[in-house]
Design a protein around this motif. Structure first.
Motif, PDB file in Angstrom:
ATOM      1  N   LYS A 209       0.826  -1.209   0.000  1.00 54.75           N
ATOM      2  CA  LYS A 209       0.000   0.000   0.000  1.00 54.75           C
ATOM      3  C   LYS A 209       0.861   1.260   0.000  1.00 54.75           C
ATOM      4  N   TYR A 210       2.060   1.195   0.593  1.00 51.94           N
ATOM      5  CA  TYR A 210       2.961   2.348   0.541  1.00 51.94           C
ATOM      6  C   TYR A 210       3.441   2.586  -0.892  1.00 51.94           C
ATOM      7  N   HIS A 211       3.714   1.503  -1.588  1.00 53.80           N
ATOM      8  CA  HIS A 211       4.104   1.605  -2.998  1.00 53.80           C
ATOM      9  C   HIS A 211       2.980   2.242  -3.814  1.00 53.80           C
ATOM     10  N   ILE A 212       1.741   1.863  -3.496  1.00 52.28           N
ATOM     11  CA  ILE A 212       0.576   2.432  -4.191  1.00 52.28           C
ATOM     12  C   ILE A 212       0.453   3.917  -3.886  1.00 52.28           C
ATOM     13  N   TRP A 213       0.589   4.294  -2.610  1.00 56.90           N
ATOM     14  CA  TRP A 213       0.510   5.712  -2.239  1.00 56.90           C
ATOM     15  C   TRP A 213       1.575   6.521  -2.967  1.00 56.90           C
ATOM     16  N   LEU A 214       2.809   6.025  -2.926  1.00 58.75           N
ATOM     17  CA  LEU A 214       3.923   6.741  -3.563  1.00 58.75           C
ATOM     18  C   LEU A 214       3.721   6.839  -5.068  1.00 58.75           C
ATOM     19  N   GLY A 215       3.214   5.759  -5.675  1.00 58.33           N
ATOM     20  CA  GLY A 215       2.973   5.777  -7.113  1.00 58.33           C
ATOM     21  C   GLY A 215       1.936   6.813  -7.503  1.00 58.33           C
ATOM     22  N   HIS A 216       0.852   6.901  -6.743  1.00 57.69           N
ATOM     23  CA  HIS A 216      -0.188   7.885  -7.041  1.00 57.69           C
ATOM     24  C   HIS A 216       0.345   9.316  -6.894  1.00 57.69           C
ATOM     25  N   ILE A 217       1.076   9.579  -5.819  1.00 56.08           N
ATOM     26  CA  ILE A 217       1.612  10.931  -5.601  1.00 56.08           C
ATOM     27  C   ILE A 217       2.621  11.283  -6.687  1.00 56.08           C
ATOM     28  N   ALA A 218       3.526  10.329  -6.985  1.00 55.73           N
ATOM     29  CA  ALA A 218       4.558  10.593  -7.993  1.00 55.73           C
ATOM     30  C   ALA A 218       3.943  10.875  -9.357  1.00 55.73           C
ATOM     31  N   MET A 219       2.970  10.042  -9.769  1.00 54.62           N
ATOM     32  CA  MET A 219       2.380  10.238 -11.090  1.00 54.62           C
ATOM     33  C   MET A 219       1.536  11.508 -11.154  1.00 54.62           C
ATOM     34  N   THR A 220       0.928  11.900 -10.043  1.00 53.40           N
ATOM     35  CA  THR A 220       0.197  13.169 -10.018  1.00 53.40           C
ATOM     36  C   THR A 220       1.153  14.331 -10.244  1.00 53.40           C
ATOM     37  N   LEU A 221       2.296  14.292  -9.556  1.00 55.76           N
ATOM     38  CA  LEU A 221       3.285  15.368  -9.693  1.00 55.76           C
ATOM     39  C   LEU A 221       3.920  15.369 -11.084  1.00 55.76           C
ATOM     40  N   PHE A 222       4.275  14.178 -11.585  1.00 56.13           N
ATOM     41  CA  PHE A 222       4.907  14.111 -12.906  1.00 56.13           C
ATOM     42  C   PHE A 222       3.934  14.511 -14.016  1.00 56.13           C
ATOM     43  N   THR A 223       2.666  14.132 -13.859  1.00 54.42           N
ATOM     44  CA  THR A 223       1.663  14.520 -14.858  1.00 54.42           C
ATOM     45  C   THR A 223       1.470  16.028 -14.859  1.00 54.42           C
ATOM     46  N   ALA A 224       1.383  16.609 -13.667  1.00 54.71           N
ATOM     47  CA  ALA A 224       1.273  18.066 -13.573  1.00 54.71           C
ATOM     48  C   ALA A 224       2.514  18.733 -14.148  1.00 54.71           C
ATOM     49  N   HIS A 225       3.676  18.153 -13.892  1.00 55.53           N
ATOM     50  CA  HIS A 225       4.945  18.649 -14.443  1.00 55.53           C
ATOM     51  C   HIS A 225       4.896  18.688 -15.975  1.00 55.53           C
ATOM     52  N   GLY A 226       4.433  17.596 -16.581  1.00 55.04           N
ATOM     53  CA  GLY A 226       4.372  17.539 -18.048  1.00 55.04           C
ATOM     54  C   GLY A 226       3.311  18.460 -18.623  1.00 55.04           C
ATOM     55  N   ILE A 227       2.128  18.507 -17.991  1.00 52.50           N
ATOM     56  CA  ILE A 227       1.037  19.355 -18.510  1.00 52.50           C
ATOM     57  C   ILE A 227       1.415  20.832 -18.467  1.00 52.50           C
ATOM     58  N   LEU A 228       2.024  21.256 -17.358  1.00 50.81           N
ATOM     59  CA  LEU A 228       2.413  22.671 -17.240  1.00 50.81           C
ATOM     60  C   LEU A 228       3.447  23.051 -18.289  1.00 50.81           C
ATOM     61  N   PHE A 229       4.367  22.147 -18.593  1.00 52.85           N
ATOM     62  CA  PHE A 229       5.350  22.458 -19.625  1.00 52.85           C
ATOM     63  C   PHE A 229       4.701  22.535 -21.004  1.00 52.85           C
ATOM     64  N   ILE A 230       3.738  21.653 -21.274  1.00 49.58           N
ATOM     65  CA  ILE A 230       3.034  21.717 -22.566  1.00 49.58           C
ATOM     66  C   ILE A 230       2.274  23.035 -22.679  1.00 49.58           C
ATOM     67  N   ILE A 231       1.630  23.446 -21.578  1.00 51.77           N
ATOM     68  CA  ILE A 231       0.924  24.739 -21.580  1.00 51.77           C
ATOM     69  C   ILE A 231       1.913  25.879 -21.828  1.00 51.77           C
ATOM     70  N   TYR A 232       3.046  25.816 -21.160  1.00 47.97           N
ATOM     71  CA  TYR A 232       4.068  26.873 -21.323  1.00 47.97           C
ATOM     72  C   TYR A 232       4.561  26.946 -22.763  1.00 47.97           C
ATOM     73  N   TRP A 233       4.862  25.772 -23.335  1.00 49.28           N
ATOM     74  CA  TRP A 233       5.330  25.779 -24.727  1.00 49.28           C
ATOM     75  C   TRP A 233       4.235  26.262 -25.678  1.00 49.28           C
ATOM     76  N   ALA A 234       2.994  25.938 -25.368  1.00 50.76           N
ATOM     77  CA  ALA A 234       1.889  26.354 -26.235  1.00 50.76           C
ATOM     78  C   ALA A 234       1.702  27.876 -26.199  1.00 50.76           C
ATOM     79  N   VAL A 235       1.689  28.470 -25.015  1.00 51.80           N
ATOM     80  CA  VAL A 235       1.444  29.918 -24.906  1.00 51.80           C
ATOM     81  C   VAL A 235       2.641  30.731 -25.394  1.00 51.80           C
ATOM     82  N   THR A 236       3.829  30.132 -25.383  1.00 47.14           N
ATOM     83  CA  THR A 236       5.024  30.852 -25.859  1.00 47.14           C
ATOM     84  C   THR A 236       5.409  30.435 -27.280  1.00 47.14           C
TER      85      THR A 236
END
Length: 703
Positions: A209-236
């Motif tokens: 369950k700790y692996h599951i918790w860490l996986g969910h948090i990590a993928m949430t952060l990495f997904t947000a990381h990728g989406i924000l960069f795509i938004i940045y590249w799009a607006v610029t």
């Protein structure tokens, strides 16, 4: 006689002192490692400490030297110490040690959450989860504060972007950095032969369950990381950067491949997909290879060293599992129960020992060459020194095919099986309780069979007082009552069940009493062994933990030598004698190759060295045709004692609240294994505060 007892006491005292020293040393090193993570986002570390470390290590190991020293080395050293700790624990444990633990039932194990997205959570787990979230928030806020302080209207204008756009890109970077903290911890819970988890009393099964918790948090952060960069590249208007693969620095394509692989794994973990299409979940998780490889291409091996230690231990474990799975083991017999359940009995070496509730992963190539499934080991390595048994419930496609294959009239006379394991807790603590209440649903009874057999062994061999055992088992129909027969060992080793205080309350929830048949048919199948078959044995021999310590230590030393050679004689000449710097992606690939070569060399030597001992013992394994049959067991005195201890209830579910409240004893261990609702109900009763003597523990095998 007194001299022997005195020597034994001195030996135990010495073992205890060594373990205490190891625990304190590990605690100091781990706290220091966590302190490094706390300091990492600060200017003090980035501008002062890191530069000093780089100055001392850069000439040999390039930029990754500092990170290897600060992030990787401490954990691998802790893992090596953990191997010594577990080895000593196995050598020095005895019943007196267990009795001294009776008063160690901590309030920190009290449950604080029973229902919700986190599942059943204790006070300790909640505290450490909160501390981890605080670490993430601290790191993100410090990263953000320092990053925003460097961004001004002037600096943004010089790059042709607006202030908020530059801050958006900075926030995206910081989210990725914080996600890497989760990645640094992600692989610890999935190292099956972990020497780190036993230091804090954990097992890989309980840490999923700790692996599951860490996986969910990590993928949430990495997904947000990728989406924000795509938004940045799009607006610029810089979407072309998505196809950028730099020779030095961040490679965007590598990050995108890494993120896509992570998202596919994340989607496959949705409970409905995992339950209905386990194969999809299982095979999709192999994308971790692409995920880690392209993560290193994305950020470079130097920065990836921050998450390396847990992954390094995982690679060691994974390669040892691979070597063990190459051997075929003999299946000597099988018992087919009428409840679509079967017991597989394997030949094992005498030197292979394991704790109750251990599990083993099984692969049957004739059904599927790729599928591996974990099953609870029900046999006891002391009562049954030559046999290892697992119980398989025919619920999924794979297990149903196996049951049909063995139950067909033209059943095969030989079945090739590969195994990984056993894996289980380094020690047990059942004797700390006055009473053990075991609540199970359906096939959830299997881990409790192994516990009862362990208590049966202790009461027979040492004549020590064991806790009273109350087994509350709920079944759908009366055919499941045949699983109670599995409580008795199926070997010729003498045992006395009358020494145990055993009470079994069996509940048949969907049948009336008249449906119960007087005799339940159990089918026994015997297999013909082959000359090439070898009994199940520890891949690293009887001193496996010391060998694992040697593998971790020697492989890391070999890796440092290889990485030093690569840096000194391959990377530096290109960087200093060429207009183009050495490709960061190629350097990352060579570094990963060095890790794989180092682990392969060290582990292969250790396995081959121990294989000689295993081969000698394999020649001594005799044909077990003389093992007692089911018919002999049915008429035996222990079976009659088991019947007398069993009370069957029909068309009713157990009133768990009443039954648990009525249990007497100052320390009552309440173990539960079964459906989610059953676990939540039992956990709610134990955490209600109405009975202070109830101590909850759940068995969940959700690999």
């Amino acid at each position: 006689m007194n001299v022997e007892v005195e020597k034994k006491s001195l030996s135990e005292e010495k073992y205890g002192r060594v373990q205490s020293v190891i625990r304190w040393l590990v605690l100091v090193m781990f706290v220091g490692w966590i302190f490094v993570w706390i300091m990492t986002p600060t200017n003090t570390y980035q501008q002062k400490l890191k530069h000093r470390l780089l100055a001392k290590t850069e000439s040999v190991f390039d930029t990754q030297g500092a990170n290897l020293l600060v992030y990787t080395s401490p954990i691998l050293f802790i893992a090596a110490l953990g191997c010594v700790y577990v080895h000593i624990a196995k050598k020095g444990k005895d019943s007196d040690m267990e009795k001294r633990k009776k008063h160690e039932v901590s309030i920190w194990k009290r449950l604080v959450l029973v229902r919700g997205p986190l599942g059943i959570v204790s006070a300790t787990e909640l505290v450490f989860l909160s501390m981890f979230i605080v670490l993430l928030l601290w790191s993100f806020s410090i990263y953000l504060h320092i990053g925003f302080a460097k961004i001004t209207h002037k600096s943004a204008a010089e790059q042709g972007v607006k202030l908020w756009e530059k801050r958006l890109a900075s926030a995206a970077v910081k989210l990725g950095l914080v996600g890497n903290i989760c990645l640094a911890f992600l692989f610890f819970p999935v190292v099956r032969s972990s020497s780190v988890l036993p230091l804090v009393g954990l097992t890989p099964e309980s840490c999923i369950k700790y692996h599951i918790w860490l996986g969910h948090i990590a993928m949430t952060l990495f997904t947000a990381h990728g989406i924000l960069f795509i938004i940045y590249w799009a607006v610029t208007h810089q979407l072309s950067k998505m196809l950028e693969w730099k020779r030095k620095g961040i490679s965007n394509v590598g990050g995108e491949v890494c993120l896509v692989a992570g998202l596919l794994m994340w989607i496959a973990t949705i409970p409905r997909i995992r339950r209905k299409a386990f194969e999809v979940f299982f095979y999709t998780h192999y994308l971790y290879i692409l995920f880690i490889l392209f993560f290193m291409f994305h950020v470079g091996f130097s920065y990836a060293c921050t998450m390396l230690p847990a992954f390094y231990l995982f690679l060691v474990d994974r390669y040892l599992r691979f070597l063990q799975s190459r051997y075929q083991v003999p299946l000597i017999s099988a018992r087919l129960l009428p409840c679509q359940t079967l017991q597989l009995n394997f030949s094992k070496s005498h030197g292979l020992t394991y704790s109750p509730t251990s599990i083993m992963f099984i692969n049957i190539p004739s059904i599927s060459k790729l599928q591996w499934h974990p099953f609870t080991i029900t046999s006891n390595s002391n009562l049954e020194p030559e046999v290892l048994s697992v119980v398989i419930k025919g619920e999924g496609t794979w297990s149903q095919k196996l049951y049909q294959m063995l139950s067909s009239p033209s059943a095969i006379d030989h079945l090739s099986v590969s195994v990984e394991g056993p894996y289980g807790p380094a020690s047990t603590n059942y004797l700390r309780y006055d009473t053990l209440v075991m609540v199970s649903g359906g096939s959830g009874i299997t881990p409790f069979i192994s516990i009862i057999r362990e208590l049966l062994y202790l009461s027979t061999a040492f004549r020590c007082r064991t806790p009273k055992v109350i087994l509350i088992c709920a079944f759908k129909n009366s055919s499941y009552l045949s699983m109670l027969d599995l409580i008795l060992p199926n070997s010729g080793t003498p045992f006395d069940i009358s020494n145990m205080q055993l009470q079994i309350e069996a509940y048949i929830t969907r049948e009336e009493e008249h449906v119960l048949e007087t005799q339940i048919h159990v089918q026994d199948i015997r297999f013909k062994p082959k000359a090439t078959d070898a009994p199940i044995s520890a891949i690293l021999g009887p001193n496996s933990w010391l060998w694992l310590c040697a593998i971790i230590s020697s492989s890391f030393i070999i890796f440092l030598v290889l990485i030093g050679i690569i840096t000194r004689y391959i990377i530096f000449p290109v960087d200093y004698n060429s207009n183009k710097p050495f490709s960061q992606s190629l350097g990352s690939f060579l570094s990963m190759l060095a890790i794989c070569v180092s682990i392969t060399m060290a582990a292969s030597v250790a396995v081959l060295w121990n294989k000689k001992h295993n081969d000698v013992e394999a020649k001594q394994i005799q044909n077990l045709e003389g093992a007692p049959s089911a018919d002999k067991e049915v008429e035996s005195l222990p079976h009659q004692s088991l019947i007398q201890a069993t009370k069957v209830h029909f068309s009713v579910r157990p009133d768990l609240r009443r039954m648990l409240m009525e249990v007497e004893g100052t320390r009552v261990g309440v173990f539960v294994s079964g459906p989610k609702k059953m676990k939540q109900e039992v956990a709610g009763i134990c955490s209600s505060g109405l009975a202070e003597n109830l101590h909850f523990e759940s068995y969940s095998f959700s690999w």
